[in-house]
Design an enzyme around this catalytic site. Structure first.
Site, PDB file in Angstrom:
ATOM      1  N   LYS A  93      49.393 -25.097  40.396  1.00 13.87           N
ATOM      2  CA  LYS A  93      49.260 -25.914  41.617  1.00 13.87           C
ATOM      3  C   LYS A  93      47.807 -26.077  42.010  1.00 13.87           C
ATOM      4  O   LYS A  93      47.407 -27.077  42.591  1.00 13.87           O
ATOM      5  CB  LYS A  93      49.925 -25.216  42.809  1.00 13.87           C
ATOM      6  CG  LYS A  93      51.374 -24.963  42.671  1.00 13.87           C
ATOM      7  CD  LYS A  93      51.888 -24.385  43.991  1.00 13.87           C
ATOM      8  CE  LYS A  93      53.132 -23.580  43.789  1.00 13.87           C
ATOM      9  NZ  LYS A  93      52.894 -22.208  43.310  1.00 13.87           N
TER      10      LYS A  93
ATOM     11  N   LYS B 168      46.988 -22.345  32.051  1.00 12.42           N
ATOM     12  CA  LYS B 168      48.342 -22.495  32.585  1.00 12.42           C
ATOM     13  C   LYS B 168      48.422 -23.720  33.502  1.00 12.42           C
ATOM     14  O   LYS B 168      47.479 -23.989  34.252  1.00 12.42           O
ATOM     15  CB  LYS B 168      48.624 -21.209  33.360  1.00 12.42           C
ATOM     16  CG  LYS B 168      49.929 -21.115  34.057  1.00 12.42           C
ATOM     17  CD  LYS B 168      50.051 -19.750  34.735  1.00 12.42           C
ATOM     18  CE  LYS B 168      49.611 -19.804  36.185  1.00 12.42           C
ATOM     19  NZ  LYS B 168      50.675 -19.560  37.151  1.00 12.42           N
TER      20      LYS B 168
ATOM     21  N   LYS C   6      41.782 -14.868  39.958  1.00 12.79           N
ATOM     22  CA  LYS C   6      41.712 -15.592  41.228  1.00 12.79           C
ATOM     23  C   LYS C   6      40.508 -15.164  42.069  1.00 12.79           C
ATOM     24  O   LYS C   6      39.936 -15.979  42.787  1.00 12.79           O
ATOM     25  CB  LYS C   6      43.014 -15.452  42.020  1.00 12.79           C
ATOM     26  CG  LYS C   6      44.150 -16.208  41.342  1.00 12.79           C
ATOM     27  CD  LYS C   6      45.318 -16.491  42.259  1.00 12.79           C
ATOM     28  CE  LYS C   6      46.301 -17.425  41.563  1.00 12.79           C
ATOM     29  NZ  LYS C   6      47.538 -17.643  42.259  1.00 12.79           N
TER      30      LYS C   6
HETATM   31  N1  AQP Z   1      52.655 -22.888  34.130  1.00  9.18           N
HETATM   32  C1  AQP Z   1      53.738 -22.171  34.308  1.00  9.18           C
HETATM   33  N2  AQP Z   1      54.658 -22.021  33.329  1.00  9.18           N
HETATM   34  C2  AQP Z   1      55.784 -21.289  33.519  1.00  9.18           C
HETATM   35  N3  AQP Z   1      56.063 -20.677  34.684  1.00  9.18           N
HETATM   36  C3  AQP Z   1      55.194 -20.815  35.689  1.00  9.18           C
HETATM   37  N4  AQP Z   1      55.175 -20.344  36.949  1.00  9.18           N
HETATM   38  C4  AQP Z   1      54.060 -20.767  37.579  1.00  9.18           C
HETATM   39  N5  AQP Z   1      53.321 -21.510  36.752  1.00  9.18           N
HETATM   40  C5  AQP Z   1      53.991 -21.555  35.574  1.00  9.18           C
HETATM   41  C6  AQP Z   1      56.224 -19.513  37.506  1.00  9.18           C
HETATM   42  O1  AQP Z   1      56.602 -20.074  38.750  1.00  9.18           O
HETATM   43  C7  AQP Z   1      56.950 -19.001  39.626  1.00  9.18           C
HETATM   44  C8  AQP Z   1      56.233 -19.158  40.926  1.00  9.18           C
HETATM   45  O2  AQP Z   1      54.858 -19.095  40.767  1.00  9.18           O
HETATM   46  P1  AQP Z   1      53.951 -19.100  42.070  1.00  9.18           P
HETATM   47  O3  AQP Z   1      53.827 -20.444  42.614  1.00  9.18           O
HETATM   48  O4  AQP Z   1      54.449 -18.114  43.028  1.00  9.18           O
HETATM   49  O5  AQP Z   1      52.608 -18.549  41.585  1.00  9.18           O
HETATM   50  P2  AQP Z   1      51.725 -18.918  40.383  1.00  9.18           P
HETATM   51  O6  AQP Z   1      52.310 -18.348  39.135  1.00  9.18           O
HETATM   52  O7  AQP Z   1      50.372 -18.439  40.741  1.00  9.18           O
HETATM   53  O8  AQP Z   1      51.826 -20.506  40.315  1.00  9.18           O
HETATM   54  P3  AQP Z   1      50.670 -21.520  40.311  1.00  9.18           P
HETATM   55  O9  AQP Z   1      51.192 -22.871  40.167  1.00  9.18           O
HETATM   56  O10 AQP Z   1      49.637 -21.102  39.300  1.00  9.18           O
HETATM   57  O11 AQP Z   1      50.140 -21.390  41.774  1.00  9.18           O
HETATM   58  P4  AQP Z   1      48.679 -21.207  42.279  1.00  9.18           P
HETATM   59  O12 AQP Z   1      47.887 -22.286  41.612  1.00  9.18           O
HETATM   60  O13 AQP Z   1      48.800 -21.374  43.782  1.00  9.18           O
HETATM   61  O14 AQP Z   1      48.265 -19.844  41.879  1.00  9.18           O
HETATM   62  C9  AQP Z   1      56.628 -17.699  38.913  1.00  9.18           C
HETATM   63  O15 AQP Z   1      57.822 -17.185  38.364  1.00  9.18           O
HETATM   64  C10 AQP Z   1      55.705 -18.126  37.832  1.00  9.18           C
HETATM   65  O16 AQP Z   1      55.778 -17.273  36.715  1.00  9.18           O
END
Ligand code: AQP
Length: 340
Positions: A206, A203, A120
């Protein structure tokens, strides 16, 4: 090893940094509901809004909207505020208070090794916020302020969970106590790492600029079907055995998604669909995704029509949460030597 018997308690959270997507649903929320309904644990689920501003500051109205919509998503997917404590992180100040103590326990070297930090912050770490660097210490506080014993998460959070255990162990060791549990990650199911629909090596996230890379929980049936139809694949038919998915990341991802949505193993899915071309498999996957996600999306819209009710639910959750967190913070301060 800890000698103390901790109450079986689950904590997990999601950032309101954008809209919910299929990865969040399959990797996290669906499993939150399973653990709630098993009845073996007290369950606490959280919108981690303090985390949501670490990568970039959000427009305040957007953050408020995302937080309420995330709460609606949790409830629509089956988190029941009568069975689970549902909270917004900033309304329970003990999270941030314990995080400060953990900022002083955790080492810079530990934080610098986190792959999420490296991903990040990218090449320009000097310009990243201090909050992004300290993110895992706040996450450890989120979990340990409840003495949570289990944390259901997606695969991407495994390293942060290991760090949470390191922080608990160092605190216990440095103060000669057995106060914080060594929390177990729960990473289970076929879809613990849902990948982008446009690139099987990334992955689903969001923050991916391409909306076509993810299925949002608010997408309508046509949009879901279109995104699956356009998902990147290869020209071969689906294999009948799991080994046949090796080196086929996009095919593996779609099969994992099918398995996660249909509550099957990948082997079970392949036993049924082996030999199919994507022209046949994709419409079946789209139909399944719409059948599973449309009721959640409809319920989310209904809940969002009464935001005052969402706010009341979160206020009640915060009150219940503080009955657990306030005594744990007080005891932590005593252990550390803060005069109360
Ligand atoms: N692609 C994924 N597959 C499985 N699990 C996922 N999680 C996130 N993406 C996937 C799980 O969702 C929970 C919350 O995640 P988060 O929103 O707190 O943070 P993140 O993992 O950083 O999610 P994003 O979508 O990638 O957000 P951004 O883009 O803002 O960084 C966690 O349990 C995570 O494992």
């Amino acid at each position: 090893m800890s000698e103390t018997q901790f109450t079986p308690r689950v904590f997990s959270g999601i950032q309101p940094s954008g809209g919910l997507h299929l990865g969040n649903y399959l990797g996290a929320i669906k499993r939150f509901v399973d653990m709630q309904d098993q009845g073996d644990f007290q369950t606490v689920y959280c919108m981690v809004d303090l985390h949501a501003i670490t990568a970039k500051l959000l427009d305040p109205a957007t953050l408020r909207h995302n937080t309420r919509e995330l709460a609606a998503g949790f409830i629509a997917a089956g988190v029941n505020p009568e069975k689970s404590i549902l909270i917004n992180q900033s309304q329970v100040p003990e999270h941030a208070q314990l995080a400060w103590i953990f900022n002083c326990v955790a080492r810079m070297g530990w934080m610098g090794r986190m792959t999420q930090w490296k991903d990040k912050a990218g090449k320009n770490a000097e310009a990243a916020s201090l909050g992004l660097f300290a993110y895992p210490a706040l996450m450890a506080a989120d979990i340990l302020i409840y003495h949570a014993t289990h944390v259901p998460v997606g695969e991407d959070q495994k390293q942060h969970l290991e760090l949470t255990r390191d922080i608990a162990a160092k605190f216990n060791h440095d103060y000669g106590v057995d106060f914080f549990p060594l929390t177990e990650p729960v990473i289970e199911g076929a879809a613990t790492r849902v990948m982008s629909l446009r690139d099987g090596s990334k992955k689903m996230s969001k923050s991916d600029p391409s909306d076509a890379s993810r299925i949002n929980m608010t997408d309508d049936a046509d949009t879901i079907a279109k995104k699956i139809r356009k998902a990147k694949t290869d020209p071969d038919a689906l294999p009948s055995e799991v080994e046949g998915l090796k080196d086929r990341p996009e095919a593996r991802n779609l099969v994992n998604i099918y398995a996660g949505l249909n509550e099957q193993t990948v082997a079970q899915v392949l036993a049924d669909v082996g030999g199919q071309q994507f022209g046949t498999f994709k419409p079946a996957l789209a139909e399944l995704a719409v059948a599973k996600l449309a009721p959640i999306s409809t319920r989310m819209s209904e809940l969002m029509a009464d935001q005052a009710e969402i706010d009341r639910t979160l206020a009640k959750g915060a009150q219940q949460a503080r009955e657990i967190t306030a005594p744990i913070l007080k005891k932590t301060y005593e252990i550390v030597g803060m005069v109360s």
